[in-house]
Design an enzyme around this catalytic site. Structure first.
Site, PDB file in Angstrom:
ATOM      1  N   ASP A   1       0.824  -1.224   0.000  1.00  0.00           N
ATOM      2  CA  ASP A   1       0.000   0.000   0.000  1.00  0.00           C
ATOM      3  C   ASP A   1       0.848   1.261   0.000  1.00  0.00           C
ATOM      4  O   ASP A   1       0.442   2.301   0.539  1.00  0.00           O
ATOM      5  CB  ASP A   1      -0.960   0.031   1.209  1.00  0.00           C
TER       6      ASP A   1
ATOM      7  N   GLY B   1      -5.056  -4.154  -3.687  1.00  0.00           N
ATOM      8  CA  GLY B   1      -5.613  -3.223  -4.659  1.00  0.00           C
ATOM      9  C   GLY B   1      -4.661  -2.072  -4.877  1.00  0.00           C
ATOM     10  O   GLY B   1      -4.038  -1.594  -3.930  1.00  0.00           O
ATOM     11  N   HIS B   2      -4.503  -1.680  -6.118  1.00  0.00           N
ATOM     12  CA  HIS B   2      -3.676  -0.525  -6.434  1.00  0.00           C
ATOM     13  C   HIS B   2      -4.608   0.611  -6.827  1.00  0.00           C
ATOM     14  O   HIS B   2      -5.314   0.521  -7.830  1.00  0.00           O
ATOM     15  CB  HIS B   2      -2.737  -0.833  -7.601  1.00  0.00           C
TER      16      HIS B   2
ATOM     17  N   ARG C   1      -6.133   0.324   8.055  1.00  0.00           N
ATOM     18  CA  ARG C   1      -4.723  -0.073   8.124  1.00  0.00           C
ATOM     19  C   ARG C   1      -4.131   0.364   9.450  1.00  0.00           C
ATOM     20  O   ARG C   1      -4.492   1.413   9.976  1.00  0.00           O
ATOM     21  CB  ARG C   1      -3.942   0.570   6.981  1.00  0.00           C
TER      22      ARG C   1
ATOM     23  N   ASP D   1       2.473  14.722   1.405  1.00  0.00           N
ATOM     24  CA  ASP D   1       1.466  15.743   1.733  1.00  0.00           C
ATOM     25  C   ASP D   1       0.711  15.415   3.016  1.00  0.00           C
ATOM     26  O   ASP D   1       0.284  16.309   3.744  1.00  0.00           O
ATOM     27  CB  ASP D   1       0.458  15.879   0.568  1.00  0.00           C
TER      28      ASP D   1
HETATM   29  P1  GDP Z   1      -0.474   0.239  -3.802  1.00  0.00           P
HETATM   30  O1  GDP Z   1      -1.159  -1.059  -3.542  1.00  0.00           O
HETATM   31  O2  GDP Z   1       0.965   0.226  -3.401  1.00  0.00           O
HETATM   32  O3  GDP Z   1      -0.666   0.706  -5.207  1.00  0.00           O
HETATM   33  O4  GDP Z   1      -1.145   1.333  -2.847  1.00  0.00           O
HETATM   34  P2  GDP Z   1      -2.706   1.528  -2.510  1.00  0.00           P
HETATM   35  O5  GDP Z   1      -3.429   1.906  -3.715  1.00  0.00           O
HETATM   36  O6  GDP Z   1      -3.214   0.367  -1.732  1.00  0.00           O
HETATM   37  O7  GDP Z   1      -2.634   2.714  -1.472  1.00  0.00           O
HETATM   38  C1  GDP Z   1      -2.123   3.962  -1.794  1.00  0.00           C
HETATM   39  C2  GDP Z   1      -3.204   5.012  -1.519  1.00  0.00           C
HETATM   40  O8  GDP Z   1      -2.606   6.289  -1.401  1.00  0.00           O
HETATM   41  C3  GDP Z   1      -4.219   5.161  -2.624  1.00  0.00           C
HETATM   42  O9  GDP Z   1      -5.458   5.512  -2.077  1.00  0.00           O
HETATM   43  C4  GDP Z   1      -3.659   6.292  -3.479  1.00  0.00           C
HETATM   44  O10 GDP Z   1      -4.654   7.003  -4.214  1.00  0.00           O
HETATM   45  C5  GDP Z   1      -3.083   7.153  -2.411  1.00  0.00           C
HETATM   46  N1  GDP Z   1      -1.911   7.934  -2.786  1.00  0.00           N
HETATM   47  C6  GDP Z   1      -0.845   7.541  -3.535  1.00  0.00           C
HETATM   48  N2  GDP Z   1       0.093   8.502  -3.543  1.00  0.00           N
HETATM   49  C7  GDP Z   1      -0.380   9.514  -2.782  1.00  0.00           C
HETATM   50  C8  GDP Z   1       0.147  10.774  -2.357  1.00  0.00           C
HETATM   51  O11 GDP Z   1       1.260  11.161  -2.691  1.00  0.00           O
HETATM   52  N3  GDP Z   1      -0.641  11.540  -1.532  1.00  0.00           N
HETATM   53  C9  GDP Z   1      -1.870  11.143  -1.113  1.00  0.00           C
HETATM   54  N4  GDP Z   1      -2.549  11.952  -0.314  1.00  0.00           N
HETATM   55  N5  GDP Z   1      -2.397   9.965  -1.487  1.00  0.00           N
HETATM   56  C10 GDP Z   1      -1.661   9.160  -2.304  1.00  0.00           C
END
Ligand code: GDP
Length: 424
Positions: A13, A40-41, A306, A334
């Site tokens: 995540d 999930g991404h 989480r 951020d």
């Molecule tokens: P992954 O499985 O590694 O792709 O990550 P997830 O999708 O499970 O979780 C990452 C979450 O953080 C998602 O809801 C993204 O939209 C969000 N996200 C990713 N990068 C950033 C960021 O730089 N700032 C913020 N505020 N949210 C982010």
């Protein structure tokens, strides 16, 4: 030609999908090389907001071919649902931009059921499984008792193979767990209903990739989970059941003789972890609740809250090393705006001794975090697009992390949207 892996450094995540979505336009092919639909991404771009479970995150980029490699396990029903959902949002998915390895493994409904039956048996000792059948199917694969997607092309062969697997599987389902056995005709009908829709996407992926490499195509490998969930190097047994590290990328993709030239390790600016297992620098109470809310830290596949905490530099340095990261992308910076001071975990204490290397799970359970603070900032950085826009304290925090994890930070992400990032 260059091969790039985008991988998680921590517990998952970290924002891998978001970074693949950003970088994918520089590559011709994006391949998922391990895992199933158990993570999930999340991606936010011009088409909307999506949680991709199996489909590679390059699916939104025009001209990119997306591949599900042999290392992936596929729930046919769930993949069909994901394709339908993306198409309903206007995303083009055809056999030209999505290829599925004939050697990928099928996750059957009985694998899902077995996950639930085993977690129920374990009661309060449970692993915190996502109940998608991932552990049962990977263990069956290593017992050589699973079905490859390519077998969907040969109905007579499939029937005989599945019959022999079911005979064995039902012994466990019925005799060990006391549950209803699965019927061969039901499983064949399930294969026909959902596998039928996927047949056009099946591909001899090793051959396709061999030719693509020779033609000088740029190839990206997308990991599904972070280094600390890797079956060999993670917090075993609270890991996933596959190899999530970049070292496995070429094998799981279908080009085992190749290598990775560039590995982008995704690090979140603080820590999160889903499910059970040791999580040394965990926050609780109001402090945790605030960070969870600010960061929207709820599982993309399961909606589970989480666990959260400060960045863990012991775990992060280990993750960077295990992934062989050549650069780091720091995400969600951020979310840390508005703290007077930012807490970081710099080491652990184990039996009253300070350690700075990541131990195995037996010792990890006994570790306590050593915490320090660095100066925070109160400016909203979500609109920053250039290094000079970032406040000094944010740049100092980035430098501090870079030194601690011994790897150059090349990208800083300041929002979920594709363009919300700073290239350093
Ligand atoms: P992954 O499985 O590694 O792709 O990550 P997830 O999708 O499970 O979780 C990452 C979450 O953080 C998602 O809801 C993204 O939209 C969000 N996200 C990713 N990068 C950033 C960021 O730089 N700032 C913020 N505020 N949210 C982010």
């Amino acid at each position: 030609m260059s091969n790039c892996a985008v991988v998680g450094i921590n517990w998952g995540d970290e924002g891998k999908g978001r970074m693949v979505d950003l970088i994918a336009k520089d590559y011709d092919i994006v391949i998922r090389y391990q895992g199933g639909n158990n993570a999930g991404h999340t991606i936010v771009n011009e088409y909307g907001k999506f949680a991709l479970h199996l489909i590679p995150s390059g699916i939104f980029s025009e001209g990119v071919v997306n591949v599900l490699g042999n290392g992936v396990v596929i729930d046919l029903e769930d993949l069909c649902r994901e394709i339908d959902n993306l198409r309903a949002h206007g995303i083009r998915i055809t056999p030209e931009n999505l290829k599925i390895s004939e050697r990928a493994t099928i996750v059957f409904p009985f694998h899902r059921a077995l996950d639930g039956l085993e977690e129920a048996r374990l009661k309060d000792q449970k692993y915190g499984s996502t109940l998608r059948g991932i552990a049962p199917v990977y263990s069956d694969k290593y017992q050589k008792k699973t079905v490859m997607l390519g077998e969907l092309l040969y109905p007579e062969h499939l029937k005989a193979h599945l019959a022999s697997i079911l005979e064995w599987k039902n012994l466990i389902i019925h005799n060990v767990y006391g549950a209803e056995p699965y019927k061969l005709e039901d499983m064949l009908a399930w294969c026909e209903e959902f596998g039928g829709k996927l047949r056009p996407f099946l591909c001899d992926v090793p051959k396709y990739l061999y030719e693509a490499e020779r033609a000088g195509k740029n190839i990206m490998f997308e990991a599904q989970l972070g280094a600390l969930r890797d079956i060999d190097f993670g917090i075993f047994p609270y890991t996933s059941s596959s190899s999530s590290i970049a070292g496995y990328a070429c094998v799981g993709a279908g080009m085992p003789g190749s290598h990775v030239d560039r590995t982008v390790g995704i690090v979140k600016a603080y820590s999160t972890c889903v499910g059970e297992g040791p999580f040394t620098a965990e926050w609780f109470g109001e402090e945790a609740e605030n960070l969870r809310e600010k960061g929207g830290e709820y599982g993309a596949s399961t909606g589970r809250p989480r666990r959260v905490g400060p960045i863990d530099l012991v775990a992060t340095r280990y993750g960077v090393q295990m992934q062989g990261a050549t650069e780091v992308a720091l995400t969600k910076l951020d979310v840390l705006s508005d703290y007077d001071e930012i807490e970081v975990c710099t080491a652990y204490t184990l039996n009253c001794k300070k350690i700075d290397t990541f131990p195995t799970t037996a010792l990890l359970n006994e570790c306590k975090p050593v915490l320090e603070t660095v100066k925070g900032w109160h400016t909203d950085i979500s609109k920053c697009r250039k290094k000079k826009d970032l406040p000094k304290e944010a740049l100092d925090y980035i430098k501090y992390l870079e030194n601690a994890c011994e790897c150059k930070i090349k990208y800083v992400s300041v929002g979920p949207e594709r363009e919300a990032y700073v290239k350093l």
